[in-house]
Design an enzyme around this catalytic site. Sequence first.
Site, PDB file in Angstrom:
ATOM      1  CD1 TRP A   1     -29.538  16.588 -19.205  1.00 24.35           C
ATOM      2  CD2 TRP A   1     -29.366  14.381 -19.551  1.00 24.35           C
ATOM      3  NE1 TRP A   1     -30.538  16.219 -20.082  1.00 24.35           N
ATOM      4  CE2 TRP A   1     -30.449  14.874 -20.310  1.00 24.35           C
ATOM      5  CE3 TRP A   1     -29.078  13.021 -19.601  1.00 24.35           C
ATOM      6  CZ2 TRP A   1     -31.246  14.048 -21.114  1.00 24.35           C
ATOM      7  CZ3 TRP A   1     -29.867  12.194 -20.409  1.00 24.35           C
ATOM      8  CH2 TRP A   1     -30.924  12.710 -21.149  1.00 24.35           C
TER       9      TRP A   1
ATOM     10  CG  ASP B   1     -22.888  15.381 -20.640  1.00 23.93           C
ATOM     11  OD1 ASP B   1     -22.810  15.684 -21.844  1.00 23.93           O
ATOM     12  OD2 ASP B   1     -23.897  14.853 -20.120  1.00 23.93           O
TER      13      ASP B   1
ATOM     14  CE  LYS C   1     -28.606  17.187 -26.268  1.00 26.82           C
ATOM     15  NZ  LYS C   1     -30.049  16.905 -26.342  1.00 26.82           N
TER      16      LYS C   1
HETATM   17  N1  PMP Z   1     -26.149  14.633 -21.413  1.00 31.87           N
HETATM   18  C1  PMP Z   1     -26.839  15.747 -21.724  1.00 31.87           C
HETATM   19  C2  PMP Z   1     -26.432  17.045 -21.128  1.00 31.87           C
HETATM   20  C3  PMP Z   1     -27.932  15.649 -22.602  1.00 31.87           C
HETATM   21  O1  PMP Z   1     -28.634  16.743 -22.922  1.00 31.87           O
HETATM   22  C4  PMP Z   1     -28.292  14.396 -23.144  1.00 31.87           C
HETATM   23  C5  PMP Z   1     -29.433  14.223 -24.124  1.00 31.87           C
HETATM   24  N2  PMP Z   1     -30.404  15.143 -24.124  1.00 31.87           N
HETATM   25  C6  PMP Z   1     -27.553  13.269 -22.751  1.00 31.87           C
HETATM   26  C7  PMP Z   1     -26.479  13.434 -21.911  1.00 31.87           C
HETATM   27  C8  PMP Z   1     -27.899  11.908 -23.270  1.00 31.87           C
HETATM   28  O2  PMP Z   1     -27.510  11.835 -24.582  1.00 31.87           O
HETATM   29  P1  PMP Z   1     -27.884  10.626 -25.551  1.00 31.87           P
HETATM   30  O3  PMP Z   1     -29.329  10.699 -25.795  1.00 31.87           O
HETATM   31  O4  PMP Z   1     -27.037  10.926 -26.745  1.00 31.87           O
HETATM   32  O5  PMP Z   1     -27.475   9.367 -24.872  1.00 31.87           O
END
Ligand code: PMP
Length: 361
Positions: free
Chosen positions: A102, A172, A196
């Site tokens: 991420w 994040d 989540k």
């Molecule tokens: N950052 C993290 C740490 C994530 O776990 C996720 C999704 N699993 C995201 C960003 C991306 O999020 P989204 O699907 O809401 O764009």
Amino acid sequence: MSRVHNFNAGPAAIPLEVLEKAQAEFINFENAGMSIMEMSHRGAIYERVNQEAQDLLRELLNIPNNYKILFLQGGASTQFATIPMNFLTEGKVAAIVDTGAWAGKAKKEAEIIGETIVAASTKADSYMRTPSQEEIVVPDNAAYVHVTSNETIGGVQYKEFPTFGNIPVIADMSSDILSRPIDVSQFGMIYAGAQKNLGPSGVTIVIVRDDLIAESPKTIPAMFRYDTHSKANSLYNTPPSFAVYMVGLTLKWIKEKGGVAELAKINEAKTKLIYDVIDESNGFYIGCAQKQNRSTMNITFRIKSEDLEKQFLKEAEAAGFIGLKGHRDVGGLRASTYNAVSYESCAQLAQFMKTFMQANA
Ligand code: PMP
């Protein structure tokens, strides 16, 4: 009706009480004769839902008054782009702490907008830990330092956050927001998709220090500017009203559970059940993350052979344990134990893991 033990990584488990409350209010919200989804976002009822969710979030995370709370769309992935669009101005660099998948995506998007550097990387350790404060090298002209509080795929979580004086840290927290107390004043900005720990997908929470968003660069279209949404109290355009409403219900549930500190204790206890099975398995199960950075939200582990992993998944699913497959990029197994996953579900998974080991060791 039976509900499964839901270990999905996201969208993920929502507290049953929240679902039941939403069900009870689904058709006729507060005697309005319509559902929350069918009413104007400019009406008094939705404005109150919007405000109440903000107020509860502020209370639960102890968010200081000089921080704005925004409810945005486009997921955390959109934040990967809007953060550099708003903050990475001429002469500045984006400093990214690279802890895995991420963080890598946040970096990629920042690179499109402007100069981006990796302030530290744990790639050499297969991303199985977070770097210490000393390892992170941030230039004076950094616009911000971006960290990923919990790497959902790797199962690696910061236990303490680095700080860099006047340079804001942007975190994040998509996969661990509200799972433990944090000191919001350490951060310039925190963001998280809701799907989540906070409810359904469709809304992204942004908590941001107001001086940072006083005025976004004029070159950015309205929807991508934080000042647009801040001035409009997240009602600039049609908001994801049902998702915001569900976030509000989830926040009430967290408050009823005793708040974030209480949930943190439960999360520690839940994950200890499963990490203990891994640690006491004599190498049958292999934990992925280094112990000091093990996540309380995503437990990543392997079994000594891939065939056994496949068999484990099959038998687990038949026994009602859902979502245990590791992310497709890394394979292996992953149990996501977000706030809404009960202690009981974790205890039953721990027992299942022991039984599976006894039969297959
Ligand atoms: N950052 C993290 C740490 C994530 O776990 C996720 C999704 N699993 C995201 C960003 C991306 O999020 P989204 O699907 O809401 O764009």
